[in-house]
Design an enzyme around this catalytic site. Structure first.
Site, mmCIF file in Angstrom:
data_model
loop_
_atom_site.group_PDB
_atom_site.id
_atom_site.type_symbol
_atom_site.label_atom_id
_atom_site.label_comp_id
_atom_site.label_asym_id
_atom_site.label_seq_id
_atom_site.Cartn_x
_atom_site.Cartn_y
_atom_site.Cartn_z
ATOM 1 N N GLU A 1 -29.378 3.816 -84.685
ATOM 2 C CA GLU A 1 -28.042 3.939 -84.106
ATOM 3 C C GLU A 1 -28.004 3.405 -82.682
ATOM 4 O O GLU A 1 -28.980 3.492 -81.941
ATOM 5 C CB GLU A 1 -27.633 5.415 -84.081
ATOM 6 N N CYS B 1 -25.968 2.004 -75.404
ATOM 7 C CA CYS B 1 -27.178 2.816 -75.452
ATOM 8 C C CYS B 1 -27.967 2.380 -76.681
ATOM 9 O O CYS B 1 -27.478 2.491 -77.812
ATOM 10 C CB CYS B 1 -26.716 4.270 -75.564
ATOM 11 N N CYS C 1 -38.805 9.474 -83.507
ATOM 12 C CA CYS C 1 -39.541 9.601 -82.236
ATOM 13 C C CYS C 1 -40.680 10.589 -82.434
ATOM 14 O O CYS C 1 -40.509 11.605 -83.099
ATOM 15 C CB CYS C 1 -38.608 10.121 -81.149
ATOM 16 N N CYS D 1 -39.213 16.680 -78.668
ATOM 17 C CA CYS D 1 -38.558 17.500 -77.654
ATOM 18 C C CYS D 1 -37.619 18.482 -78.370
ATOM 19 O O CYS D 1 -36.921 18.104 -79.309
ATOM 20 C CB CYS D 1 -37.779 16.626 -76.667
ATOM 21 N N CYS E 1 -33.727 17.822 -79.006
ATOM 22 C CA CYS E 1 -33.312 16.474 -79.402
ATOM 23 C C CYS E 1 -33.397 16.272 -80.916
ATOM 24 O O CYS E 1 -34.428 16.549 -81.534
ATOM 25 C CB CYS E 1 -34.216 15.461 -78.689
ATOM 26 N N HIS F 1 -35.884 17.503 -66.937
ATOM 27 C CA HIS F 1 -35.352 18.753 -67.522
ATOM 28 C C HIS F 1 -35.917 20.040 -66.939
ATOM 29 O O HIS F 1 -35.294 21.085 -67.043
ATOM 30 C CB HIS F 1 -35.480 18.779 -69.048
ATOM 31 N N CYS G 1 -25.736 12.285 -76.480
ATOM 32 C CA CYS G 1 -27.160 12.379 -76.184
ATOM 33 C C CYS G 1 -27.809 13.423 -77.067
ATOM 34 O O CYS G 1 -27.312 14.533 -77.200
ATOM 35 C CB CYS G 1 -27.369 12.823 -74.746
HETATM 36 N N1 SAH Z 1 -37.140 9.179 -74.936
HETATM 37 C C1 SAH Z 1 -36.333 8.717 -73.840
HETATM 38 C C2 SAH Z 1 -35.105 8.038 -74.345
HETATM 39 C C3 SAH Z 1 -34.176 8.928 -75.110
HETATM 40 S S1 SAH Z 1 -32.968 9.348 -74.016
HETATM 41 C C4 SAH Z 1 -36.047 9.862 -72.904
HETATM 42 O O1 SAH Z 1 -36.417 10.981 -73.218
HETATM 43 O O2 SAH Z 1 -35.532 9.628 -71.815
HETATM 44 C C5 SAH Z 1 -32.348 10.694 -74.568
HETATM 45 C C6 SAH Z 1 -31.522 11.341 -73.480
HETATM 46 O O3 SAH Z 1 -30.662 12.226 -74.157
HETATM 47 C C7 SAH Z 1 -32.415 12.150 -72.566
HETATM 48 O O4 SAH Z 1 -32.062 12.076 -71.240
HETATM 49 C C8 SAH Z 1 -32.189 13.528 -73.075
HETATM 50 O O5 SAH Z 1 -32.264 14.418 -72.049
HETATM 51 C C9 SAH Z 1 -30.788 13.491 -73.613
HETATM 52 N N2 SAH Z 1 -30.644 14.511 -74.643
HETATM 53 C C10 SAH Z 1 -31.473 14.759 -75.668
HETATM 54 N N3 SAH Z 1 -31.040 15.803 -76.392
HETATM 55 C C11 SAH Z 1 -29.895 16.221 -75.809
HETATM 56 C C12 SAH Z 1 -28.975 17.271 -76.109
HETATM 57 N N4 SAH Z 1 -29.143 18.100 -77.133
HETATM 58 N N5 SAH Z 1 -27.901 17.415 -75.294
HETATM 59 C C13 SAH Z 1 -27.718 16.574 -74.261
HETATM 60 N N6 SAH Z 1 -28.554 15.582 -73.942
HETATM 61 C C14 SAH Z 1 -29.636 15.401 -74.703
#
Ligand code: SAH
Length: 347
Positions: free
Chosen positions: A90, A108, A115, A119, A122, A217, A333
């Site tokens: 996506e 984006c 991945c 995390c 995510c 974070h 995100c």
């Molecule tokens: N792996 C890289 C690229 C992915 S970016 C990274 O971690 O930076 C993904 C972004 O989306 C990150 O900044 C993360 O904090 C944000 N993100 C992931 N899960 C989220 C959620 N449930 N709510 C809001 N932001 C989220």
């Protein structure tokens, strides 16, 4: 068959020289693909006819398939692409006005199918890791969307961890920013990482001028181990050293991304830890992100978002609270995941 968009200009020059053609043919090919946007070698008329045929036999040049395009009420658009092996990825197009009221269109893009980092907040992390994207697959997301909408910025913040697909991420930036290719300004490209320390050093030296964002974070090691267990082999102290190196070598400002999670990382002590971390970096701004609560997670969004932001501002840090866009179409995100059943119940 090899894909022509997996080749940087330098690699193409080597190939061209090896096939007995003058080196400048590589620039003609590059310009045909990225400037004139040709989709068949036969249309690159600067090349001799015979050579066009030869290239068509050797290389794939095609663009990939757009499976769907879903538009959110806030103008955010999510694109789903189907790759050759049927994997789905996506990309998300976000439209907003900048501080000078200019319309910005940011794409984006994804760098991996799934991945490996897991995390806890995510959705991509939850679907597991399938494979790295090829350079051509990273670039095509941009090229396909740009056919419909002029793009002002690219953020490597889609599915996957760009620095775990370092070589292809690097090459995709080189190709898109090459003056003989698409010539997209590197200052308009942001790479976001969860904190792959050794690759931050390499990026500082090798991918000049791109902006770096770090998904921090929390500045507490114990909490980070809980939230981002895949990163525990990269301790925060080491991460900080690498970020300072980036600032020193590039002169750029780093963006820290900080998801605000209720009763987890939103206390005054958490803010003080973050401030201490940020002040060490010096050239830094902080994006506070409102958590998208996803069905599988135990975390809730913070009730102290504005308070946290004000506290940072009062301590003279550049901080902005970001509201998510595209939540209604699962384009926000952390929501990018293509194989989680939509019926999944909350735990
Ligand atoms: N792996 C890289 C690229 C992915 S970016 C990274 O971690 O930076 C993904 C972004 O989306 C990150 O900044 C993360 O904090 C944000 N993100 C992931 N899960 C989220 C959620 N449930 N709510 C809001 N932001 C989220």
């Amino acid at each position: 068959m090899k894909h022509i968009k997996d080749f940087s200009l330098k690699e193409l020059e080597e190939y061209v020289a090896g096939s007995g053609q003058p080196k400048y043919r590589a620039k003609e090919i590059f310009s045909g693909i990225y400037k004139e946007k040709r989709k068949n070698f036969s249309e690159i008329t600067t090349l001799p006819k015979e050579y066009r045929k030869e290239l068509a036999e050797q290389f794939n040049i095609s663009t990939f398939e757009k499976l769907s395009e879903i538009k959110s009420t806030d103008e955010t658009t999510k694109y789903v692409f189907k790759l050759k092996d049927n994997s789905l990825i996506e990309s998300v197009l976000i439209r907003k006005e900048n501080k000078y009221r200019r319309k910005m269109s940011t794409l984006c893009i994804s760098t991996q199918v799934g991945c490996p980092l897991e995390c806890k907040f995510c959705a991509t992390g939850r679907m597991g890791f399938k494979r790295n994207l090829a350079t051509s697959e990273i670039i095509e997301q941009f090229l396909v969307v740009e056919e419909e909408t002029p793009l002002s910025n690219i953020v490597y913040m889609g599915m996957g961890e760009p620095l775990l697909n370092y070589e292809n991420t690097k090459k995709s930036v080189e190709i898109l920013s090459d003056i003989h290719g698409r010539n997209f300004g590197r200052r308009r490209i942001t790479i976001s990482t969860a904190g792959i320390v050794d690759k931050i050093y390499r990026l500082s030296d090798e991918i000049k001028s791109v902006t770096l964002a770090i998904s921090l974070h929390t500045a507490s090691q114990a909490k980070r181990n809980k939230l981002m267990p895949g990163l525990s082999r990269f301790p925060i102290r080491e991460l900080l050293k690498a970020l300072k190196y980036y600032v020193r070598t590039t002169g750029n400002t780093i963006t820290i991304e900080y998801l605000l999670i209720n009763n987890f990382n939103d206390s005054q002590e958490d803010a003080d830890n973050l401030i201490e971390f940020a002040k060490e970096i010096k050239f830094v701004k902080i994006n506070l992100i409102s958590l998208n609560e996803l069905p599988f997670m135990n975390y809730r969004k913070s009730t102290r978002e504005s308070e946290f932001e004000k506290y940072l501002l009062n301590k003279n840090l550049r901080a902005t609270l970001r509201k998510s866009k595209g939540t209604d179409i699962s384009a926000a995100c952390g929501q990018l995941a293509t194989n989680i059943p939509s019926t999944q119940k909350s735990t």
